[in-house]
Scaffold this motif. Structure first.
Motif, PDB file in Angstrom:
ATOM      1  N   ALA A 169       0.787  -1.189   0.050  1.00 21.38           N
ATOM      2  CA  ALA A 169      -0.028   0.156   0.095  1.00 21.38           C
ATOM      3  C   ALA A 169       0.741   1.141  -0.096  1.00 21.38           C
ATOM      4  N   ALA A 170       1.961   1.338   0.937  1.00 25.11           N
ATOM      5  CA  ALA A 170       2.879   2.626   0.762  1.00 25.11           C
ATOM      6  C   ALA A 170       3.495   2.659  -0.695  1.00 25.11           C
ATOM      7  N   GLY A 171       3.813   1.588  -1.066  1.00 22.60           N
ATOM      8  CA  GLY A 171       4.208   1.925  -2.554  1.00 22.60           C
ATOM      9  C   GLY A 171       3.130   2.488  -3.779  1.00 22.60           C
ATOM     10  N   LEU A 172       2.093   2.293  -3.248  1.00 22.05           N
ATOM     11  CA  LEU A 172       1.118   3.052  -4.251  1.00 22.05           C
ATOM     12  C   LEU A 172       0.943   4.616  -3.969  1.00 22.05           C
ATOM     13  N   GLY A 173       1.466   5.016  -2.842  1.00 22.38           N
ATOM     14  CA  GLY A 173       1.784   6.286  -2.386  1.00 22.38           C
ATOM     15  C   GLY A 173       0.580   6.867  -1.634  1.00 22.38           C
ATOM     16  N   TYR A 174      -0.048   5.893  -1.092  1.00 25.06           N
ATOM     17  CA  TYR A 174      -1.235   6.305   0.018  1.00 25.06           C
ATOM     18  C   TYR A 174      -0.556   7.253   1.099  1.00 25.06           C
ATOM     19  N   GLU A 175      -1.512   7.910   1.558  1.00 23.98           N
ATOM     20  CA  GLU A 175      -1.120   8.945   2.737  1.00 23.98           C
ATOM     21  C   GLU A 175      -1.564   8.006   4.041  1.00 23.98           C
ATOM     22  N   TYR A 176      -2.570   7.357   4.074  1.00 22.51           N
ATOM     23  CA  TYR A 176      -3.361   6.658   5.007  1.00 22.51           C
ATOM     24  C   TYR A 176      -3.609   5.168   4.589  1.00 22.51           C
ATOM     25  N   TYR A 177      -3.537   4.296   5.479  1.00 28.27           N
ATOM     26  CA  TYR A 177      -4.277   3.030   5.312  1.00 28.27           C
ATOM     27  C   TYR A 177      -4.726   2.237   6.363  1.00 28.27           C
ATOM     28  N   ALA A 178      -6.049   2.021   6.184  1.00 28.57           N
ATOM     29  CA  ALA A 178      -6.687   0.970   7.184  1.00 28.57           C
ATOM     30  C   ALA A 178      -6.730  -0.415   7.150  1.00 28.57           C
ATOM     31  N   VAL A 179      -6.503  -0.988   8.223  1.00 30.16           N
ATOM     32  CA  VAL A 179      -6.796  -2.610   8.106  1.00 30.16           C
ATOM     33  C   VAL A 179      -7.937  -2.781   9.016  1.00 30.16           C
ATOM     34  N   THR A 180      -8.517  -3.623   8.250  1.00 25.08           N
ATOM     35  CA  THR A 180      -9.845  -4.000   8.778  1.00 25.08           C
ATOM     36  C   THR A 180     -10.269  -5.511   8.813  1.00 25.08           C
ATOM     37  N   ASP A 181      -9.617  -6.215   9.795  1.00 22.39           N
ATOM     38  CA  ASP A 181      -9.866  -7.670   9.669  1.00 22.39           C
ATOM     39  C   ASP A 181     -11.196  -7.939  10.394  1.00 22.39           C
ATOM     40  N   HIS A 182     -11.883  -8.973   9.944  1.00 28.92           N
ATOM     41  CA  HIS A 182     -13.189  -9.430  10.234  1.00 28.92           C
ATOM     42  C   HIS A 182     -13.202  -9.571  11.995  1.00 28.92           C
ATOM     43  N   ALA A 183     -14.490  -9.035  12.243  1.00 30.28           N
ATOM     44  CA  ALA A 183     -14.854  -9.243  13.660  1.00 30.28           C
ATOM     45  C   ALA A 183     -15.389 -10.588  14.185  1.00 30.28           C
ATOM     46  N   PRO A 184     -15.379 -10.956  15.305  1.00 30.34           N
ATOM     47  CA  PRO A 184     -15.641 -12.190  15.945  1.00 30.34           C
ATOM     48  C   PRO A 184     -17.038 -12.945  15.235  1.00 30.34           C
ATOM     49  N   ASN A 185     -18.036 -12.265  15.280  1.00 32.33           N
ATOM     50  CA  ASN A 185     -19.285 -12.951  14.788  1.00 32.33           C
ATOM     51  C   ASN A 185     -19.218 -13.519  13.357  1.00 32.33           C
ATOM     52  N   LEU A 186     -18.180 -13.441  12.604  1.00 36.61           N
ATOM     53  CA  LEU A 186     -18.148 -14.374  11.719  1.00 36.61           C
ATOM     54  C   LEU A 186     -17.133 -15.457  12.055  1.00 36.61           C
TER      55      LEU A 186
END
Ligand code: DGT
Ligand code: CA
Ligand code: CA
Ligand code: ZN
Length: 575
Positions: free
Chosen positions: A362-379
């Motif tokens: 993601a950093a290589g794409l030149g983004y200023e910010y990046y969110a990691v959003t892994d699945h929550a427990p109910n899945l």
């Protein structure tokens, strides 16, 4: 050439399907499915890999690695060939009908000798399935509906598939010295969500060698038509490709014509007629004298008609011509306007790559910010726990110190049938941003579904609704809710709606975006990446956002970080 990964993924998926049909073992097909997905999403091209290197790929054990190696080395897999000999191709086709699994497909074949979709429909209509185990009235109805869904896609392919192929073909054509310019036009240039056929356009004074190269390119299955300046082929994947060669001096007019859409062109031509002009693929002419006025560039063609240049993604005759005439065309969002991605996964849940690899790409794409959003427990199958989430957060904060890109810790929550999400407010407070999605109970009534999503949006800790309709293009219709009620609530609660960039989702779709936009909704254009190779899918989301007339001001991840943080903070603070 395309990466070996995609080919191997396809072959392993076929093997998986055939295994599921013939074998009682439920785990083996699942193992191949996982391996196929991992290989497809693997960041490096596995073309030259040995058995050892193949085993480094997640979900690829020794036995699968050996089969893949055999495939890479010889072009086929012995055990697959044996299964193919046992199961006719049509039986596998039956499996692709929504609601019909491998076991039912095999019953149909063994007991009724049905080995194809049409044969199955005939059998249902003739009542021949009555009494067959597992095929009640209800199942039959589901099958008929599933087939209709399948046929609706009518041989059209996802935009991502068409774009890959078009780029390969342009690569081939660009090696022909007589080619001055080459591009794709038609629905692909407009980035429609599915593509009927690919239209290629070439500028050249000497069409002969171009036609020759086109008709003999490695993707050709058969040549349908071959003329001096027009040819059509069917590729090995069954997709039609049309090529037109035009003289370089009429490039702009030809590009305008072949980009379409038909509706847009008809409307533009009416404007020409009213001005005493005539527009064709050869240029814009004085109607009376037949004298050529312009043909060189699209800009000149539009300008001479009193219009600014209109981005191809808008050319659907949905009001863009009137807006252009009145100087009210939106400045639609561009890929370069995106400052970050707010919906991505890692191998902590169902992603294929570790946090570090995702962040680095993601950093290589030149983004200023990046969110990691892994699945929550109910899945449940993702086996998420509070501890795992907090451990990931600590690791992410450490990583953030080495980055110029800001790392945001998020999660993808599950909206339960009542509209509640996984964690209590105290725990949700700890995330920088959250996505909430419908992952189950797709068949609720429209009213219940509306209430469910509105309720989720009223949660002060829900910032983005992920893939809001949950459709899968060509596979699943998507959930139904009251669009106006949901869009109104999104605007009122300060909840963004996602434009999911995955080419088999594109959700919200263009028409829904146009509609939501009128309610003042904000959007998040995200990739929902499960691998580093998915991060570039952003281009499809951006194109879909353009087709919905969005500007960078409408999209929260095109905003500076401070404004994005403020969007989250305001919702948490309440009205
Ligand atoms: P598709 O292939 O179904 O995804 O959609 P398109 O838009 O690519 O349609 P296609 O391939 O039939 O034609 C490509 C473009 O060529 C179309 O967008 C506009 C232009 N075109 C083709 N036939 C006609 C026609 O009869 N009239 C006009 N005005 N334009 C046409
Ligand atoms: Ca086309
Ligand atoms: Ca065409
Ligand atoms: Zn997701």
């Amino acid at each position: 050439m395309a990466r070996a990964n995609e080919l191997v993924e396809e072959v392993l998926n076929e093997y998986r399907d055939l295994l599921a049909i013939v074998s009682e073992d439920r785990f083996k097909p699942r193992a191949y499915e996982k391996a196929a997905r991992s290989i497809g999403g693997y960041h490096a091209d596995i073309g030259g890999f040995g058995v050892r290197e193949l085993q480094d790929i997640p979900n690829v054990g020794k036995s699968i690695a050996e089969k893949v190696h055999e495939l890479l080395a010889t072009g086929s897999m012995q055990e697959l060939e044996e299964l193919r000999a046992q199961v006719p191709a049509g039986v596998r086709q039956l499996m692709s009908i929504p609601g019909l699994g491998p076991k039912r497909a095999m019953i149909l074949y063994r007991e009724c000798h049905i080995a194809g979709v049409q044969e199955l429909l005939d059998a249902i209509h003739e009542g021949r399935l009555a009494g067959v185990k597992g095929f009640g009235k209800k199942t039959e109805e589901n099958i008929v509906r599933g087939v209709a869904q399948l046929q609706q896609s009518g041989g059209r392919v996802q935009v991502g598939v068409a774009l890959d192929l078009a780029e390969e073909l342009l690569g081939v054509l660009s090696t022909v010295p007589e080619v001055e310019r080459a591009t794709y036009a038609g629905s692909l240039r407009r980035m429609a969500e599915t593509i009927g056929d690919i239209d290629l356009l070439v500028a050249s004074g000497t069409p002969g060698p171009v036609m020759e190269a086109f008709a003999s390119n490695p993707y050709v299955d058969r040549v349908m038509a071959r003329g001096e300046t027009k040819s059509s082929i069917i590729t090995t994947k069954g997709l039609q490709v049309d090529l037109r060669v035009v003289p370089p001096e009429v490039w702009g007019a030809a590009l305008q014509y072949f980009t379409g859409s038909k509706a847009h062109n008809v409307h533009v031509r009416e404007i020409a007629v009213r001005k005493g002009l005539k527009l064709s693929e050869y240029g814009l002419f004085e109607a009376e004298s037949g004298e050529l006025i312009v043909a060189d560039t699209e800009e000149e063609v539009y300008e001479r008609l009193g219009l600014p240049w209109i981005p191809p993604t808008l050319r659907e005759d949905r009001g863009e011509i009137e807006a252009a005439r009145d100087g009210e065309l939106p400045t639609v969002i561009e890929l370069s306007d995106l400052r970050g991605d707010l919906h991505t996964h890692t191998d902590l849940t169902d992603g294929l790559a570790p946090l570090e690899k995702m962040v680095e790409t993601a950093a290589g794409l030149g983004y200023e910010y990046y969110a990691v959003t892994d699945h929550a427990p109910n899945l449940y199958m993702q086996e998420m726990t509070d501890e795992k989430m907090l451990r990931q957060r600590r690791r992410l904060r450490e990583l953030a110190e080495e980055q110029r890109m800001v790392l945001l810790h998020g999660t993808e929550l599950n909206i339960d049938p009542e509209g509640e999400v996984d964690w209590p407010a105290e725990f949700l407070e700890g995330f920088d941003v959250t996505v909430a999605s419908v992952h189950s109970h797709f068949n609720q009534s429209k009213d219940d579904m509306t209430r469910r999503i509105v309720r989720a949006m009223e949660n002060p800790h829900v910032n983005v609704i992920g893939h809001p309709t949950a459709r899968m293009i060509g596979k699943r219709q998507g959930i139904e809710f009251d669009l106006d009620a949901v869009f109104e609530a999104a605007a009122r609660t300060g909840t963004a709606l996602e434009v999911n960039s995955f080419p088999d989702r594109l959700d919200l779709r263009d028409e829904h975006i146009l509609w939501a936009r009128r309610h003042g909704v904000r959007f998040a254009v995200d990739t929902d990446s499960h691998s580093p190779v998915h991060l570039p899918f952003m281009r499809f989301g951006v194109a879909t956002a353009q087709r919905g007339w969005l500007t960078k001001d409408d999209v929260i991840n095109a905003w500076p970080l401070e404004r994005l943080r403020d969007f989250v903070a305001r919702k948490r603070a309440g009205p």
